[in-house]
Design an enzyme around this catalytic site. Structure first.
Site, PDB file in Angstrom:
ATOM      1  N   ASP A 299       0.858  -1.184   0.000  1.00 10.96           N
ATOM      2  CA  ASP A 299       0.000   0.000   0.000  1.00 10.96           C
ATOM      3  C   ASP A 299       0.902   1.244   0.000  1.00 10.96           C
ATOM      4  OD1 ASP A 299      -2.157   1.687   0.029  1.00 10.96           O
ATOM      5  OD2 ASP A 299      -3.134   0.794   1.778  1.00 10.96           O
TER       6      ASP A 299
HETATM    7  C1  BGC Z   1      -5.200   3.161   0.532  1.00 17.92           C
HETATM    8  C2  BGC Z   1      -5.530   2.074  -0.462  1.00 17.92           C
HETATM    9  C3  BGC Z   1      -5.582   2.645  -1.855  1.00 17.92           C
HETATM   10  C4  BGC Z   1      -4.273   3.326  -2.164  1.00 17.92           C
HETATM   11  C5  BGC Z   1      -4.195   3.878  -3.569  1.00 17.92           C
HETATM   12  C6  BGC Z   1      -4.012   3.997   0.103  1.00 17.92           C
HETATM   13  O1  BGC Z   1      -3.892   5.121   0.896  1.00 17.92           O
HETATM   14  O2  BGC Z   1      -4.954   2.594   1.803  1.00 17.92           O
HETATM   15  O3  BGC Z   1      -6.745   1.482  -0.119  1.00 17.92           O
HETATM   16  O4  BGC Z   1      -5.856   1.629  -2.780  1.00 17.92           O
HETATM   17  O5  BGC Z   1      -4.094   4.386  -1.239  1.00 17.92           O
HETATM   18  O6  BGC Z   1      -5.028   4.946  -3.762  1.00 17.92           O
END
Ligand code: BGC
Length: 777
Positions: A299
């Site tokens: 992530d």
């Molecule tokens: C979130 C994810 C998301 C990613 C990309 C992160 O901050 O935890 O769920 O897919 O950002 O946008």
């Protein structure tokens, strides 16, 4: 904790070997199970990748592992990034969302030495251009066909925008309404969440992931992100292995069994180990036990965050931990690009680790059909939509259908609902005219100006037949510090320059002229989002004061709630005549709300998460254990498991939701009082619509193992069916219970069913149930 993890590491493989069956009780995708044609295809893919990899330099391999966020618009880093793509220093891009913008990036990739295409991803969570209800809303529909349709439309719209991959479904179980990300998931229940996650995966990916209108699914956030302590985002997760395997892991597994191509790794630590560096989680469980062969992505910034977690000394250490644990792609940091080469040179990371991760990325691109045609979803410039936001690109009918099914009628005293399309209706509240909030968070490429607000929906429904009055009545929230927080990165809440008293006076004046007041209140979409944890879960003060003033007018009060988590609604439930939970219902939300308010659709939604009476009851969930001293409200006693200042039970239980008609259930009949090993028992009930209107309800089957080797929940959802019945109509509903429904992870983490008595409960919510029982031999 070290001891516990050690126990798991040592005992699980041993148990599997001893039991001669997967200890995790699941099937897993294994090449030997595949038909010959699929095996031939896989062999061709591996041969293609072998050949390509033999030509790749180490830098090119490392480049494939880089996942970059590149929102369209002015971006000072863009020229540098274009150079990186041309030099093969990027594997995929997310947050670029139109064919025109994406094509420029793919063109650059086609100028790189090996012309390896990029893939393009986005958070298509509940729709791309047409926005469907948020996850909790979709789950409230308990309609898997409708949910599958939202996934299919999402894939059609996202692929038409040039996208290949979605960071979805989000299947984090949560039993803590303080956590803002409840809004994205499907609630507290393992079975319901697993079913929904699997449907969405199949819908996104279609029959053929390489098809022009398929996108690949990446299930998230692996694992147990929804169990952050105190509901505070990004916080620690610490849980027993039994709860992890029994309740929290199955939804990810279900998504993978449905074919999900990838896994996004959670930001949290689990039992002390950050998931991004957790070899046990990413290899032993995910790859070895579950047989997963797809891609893992970290992530946002999670590799670097292992320094702050306190398990990596610096970026190099973090990169080593992540790649050796099995994190293939690094999202939004330069940890791999900066560090993998020196790590390889010093022998701290092996070429096998780099090759494995690179291969996973190339495999996804192959499966997407991008090596055959890098522009498969992007298309040719002459076919670009002249207007990406064109109305004709939306799927409004489907959005309205599922939105109406996502609404949950919580209270309806004296039949105040459905409203008549006549007289004077005062529509008040800071969310009544909000289009942005109606979409909810993670609303992808959805547009507020194409979204129907509650007020607009009501106006559309009444046409000229009733007089509508409107007043804002309050700001969503008055606290300037919170307003500042919510508006930090984007405009979430607008603050009206009038004083709270002026706003309330205007609303009260409207209410006094009306026959009924519809108050649209709750949370802004940004209050139920990532990084939006709350320490209390009430309606904000500004709006609570408005509701009290409206109540004082003596006019019938209908509360329409917009929110992304269960709220504590004690005062509202005591004082409103009717209450409709609408979550954030999407592009067609306002029309759907009006459909239910005026009875053009009979509400059928059921809560996927328990509503507590107060924040002090959290965590509260229906599938709790009995304890050694259960509280019995019929015989209240002091030394029992209870609060002395509040009841134990919820305000609204899991599975609850009213209708404008009445449904009755017959007693449960079982096909047999005994189930042989590997056998089944059928449980049947007859459900009758005894009211005056046609309507749908959800028949829910729960099981309990009342005497087992470890304490088991008082009940667990195992089957459900949504049934539509005409007024006066009856239908027999049957469920087949099998041994898997009775199975659980015991103290040694061995999965299986234990012989003995089982209780079967069937109801229209998790509390009001009919009981039967059988014995497993
Ligand atoms: C979130 C994810 C998301 C990613 C990309 C992160 O901050 O935890 O769920 O897919 O950002 O946008």
């Amino acid at each position: 904790m070290k001891q516990l993890r050690l126990k798991l590491r040592l005992t699980l493989p041993l148990l599997i070997a001893l039991a001669g069956a997967p200890a995790f009780g699941q099937t897993g995708t294994h090449p030997t199970n595949n038909p010959p044609s699929m095996m031939r295809e896989q062999a061709a893919r591996e041969a293609f990748i072998d050949k390509l990899m033999s030509r790749m330099t180490v830098d090119e391999k490392i480049g494939q592992l880089r996942l970059v966020s590149l929102p369209a618009g002015s971006n000072p880093d863009k020229p540098k990034f274009m150079d990186d793509i041309r030099a093969g220093r990027a594997g995929a891009v997310f947050n670029t969302v139109t064919p025109k913008d994406i094509r420029v990036l793919q063109d650059a990739a086609m100028q790189s030495r090996l012309k390896i295409p990029l893939f393009f991803a986005y958070d298509v969570i509940h729709g791309q251009r047409t926005i469907f209800p948020i996850g909790l809303g979709l789950a409230s529909s308990w309609n898997l066909d409708a949910i599958r349709q939202t996934g299919r439309i999402s894939a059609i719209e996202a692929s038409a925008d040039g996208l290949d991959v979605t960071w979805s479904p989000m299947v984090d179980i949560s039993r803590d309404p303080r956590w803002g990300r409840n809004s994205e998931g499907f609630g507290e229940d393992t079975y319901l969440t697993s079913r929904i996650g699997a449907e969405l995966v199949k819908a996104y990916q279609g029959d053929d992931p390489a098809a022009r209108d398929s996108i690949l699914a990446m299930v998230k956030h692996f694992a147990a992100y929804g169990a952050v302590e105190g509901g505070r985002d990004y916080n620690t997760v610490d849980m027993s292995p039994q709860r992890l395997f029994q309740d929290y892991l199955p939804p990810y597994k279900a998504a993978l069994d449905a074919g999900a191509a990838g896994v996004m790794i959670a930001l949290n630590s689990l039992n002390g180990v950050p998931a991004t560096g957790d070899k046990w989680l990413l290899q032993d469980v995910l790859r070895k036990q579950w047989g997963f062969k797809g891609i893992t992505v970290s992530d946002h910034g999670a590799i670097m965050e292992m320094i702050k977690h306190g398990v990596a000394a610096d970026g190099r250490d973090a990169a080593r931990l992540a790649i050796t644990a099995g994190a293939d792609m690094s999202m939004s940091d330069t940890m791999y690009g900066d560090n993998l080469k020196p790590l390889l040179d010093s022998g701290r990371v092996s070429m096998a680790d780099l090759d494995r991760a690179t291969r996973d990325v190339l495999r996804v691109k192959y499966d997407l059909g991008l090596f055959q045609d890098p522009y498969r979803r992007i298309g040719r410039p002459e076919n670009d939509p002249p207007d990406v936001n064109a109305e004709s690109r939306l799927h409004r009918d489907a959005a309205r259908q599922v939105a109406r099914e996502s609404l949950v009628l919580l209270k309806n005293q004296g039949g105040v609902l459905p409203l008549r399309k006549q007289g004077t209706i005062a529509v008040v509240g800071p969310l009544a005219k909000s289009q942005r909030d109606m979409m909810g968070n993670w609303s992808a490429a959805g547009r507020a100006d194409q979204t129907v607000s509650a007020y607009q929906g009501i106006a559309n429904a009444v046409g000229g037949q009733a007089r509508l009055l409107y007043a804002k009545g309050a700001n969503v929230i008055d606290d300037p510090e919170i307003v500042k927080y919510l508006n930090l990165y984007e405009q979430d809440v607008d603050v009206d320059p009038r004083t709270p008293a002026q706003l309330i006076d205007e609303a009260v004046a409207a209410a006094r002229q009306a026959d009924v007041v519809v108050a649209v209140v709750g949370e802004s979409q940004g209050m139920a989002h990532e990084a939006s944890s709350r320490s209390d879960i009430v309606i904000p003060d500004s709006q609570a004061r408005l509701l009290r003033a409206l109540k004082a007018t003596g006019k019938p009060l209908v509360i329409v709630l917009m929110n992304g988590r269960p709220l504590a609604l004690g005062w509202e439930n005591d004082n409103a005549d009717a209450m409709l939970e609408t979550w954030f219902a999407g592009t067609e939300g306002g029309n759907a709300v009006a459909d239910v308010l005026f009875g053009d659709y009979n509400p059928s939604g059921k809560l996927p998460m328990t509503f507590p009476r107060s924040v002090g009851q959290i965590p509260i969930y229906y599938s709790h254990l009995n304890t050694g001293r259960p509280f019995d409200p019929a015989h209240p006693d002091k030394y029992t498991s209870r609060y002395f200042d509040a009841p134990n039970g919820p305000l609204f239980p899991f599975g609850y939701g009213l209708s404008y008609t009445r449904f009755e259930l017959s007693p449960v009949t079982l096909s047999s009082a005994e189930m042989p090993r590997n056998g089944t028992v059928q449980a049947s009930v007859t459900v009758t619509n005894t009211g005056q209107r046609d309507g749908a309800t959800v028949v829910q089957l729960y099981l309990q193992d009342p005497v087992a080797s470890i304490s088991r929940p008082v009940k667990e959802l195992k089957h459900f069916e949504k049934v539509m019945l005409k007024a006066g109509e009856s239908r027999k509903v049957s469920f087949t219970i099998d041994e898997d429904d009775l199975s659980f992870y015991n103290a040694q983490l061995h999965y299986g069913a234990e012989p003995g008595a089982f209780n079967v409960y069937v109801g229209l919510d998790s509390e009001d149930v009919k009981q039967a029982g059988f014995t497993l031999r």
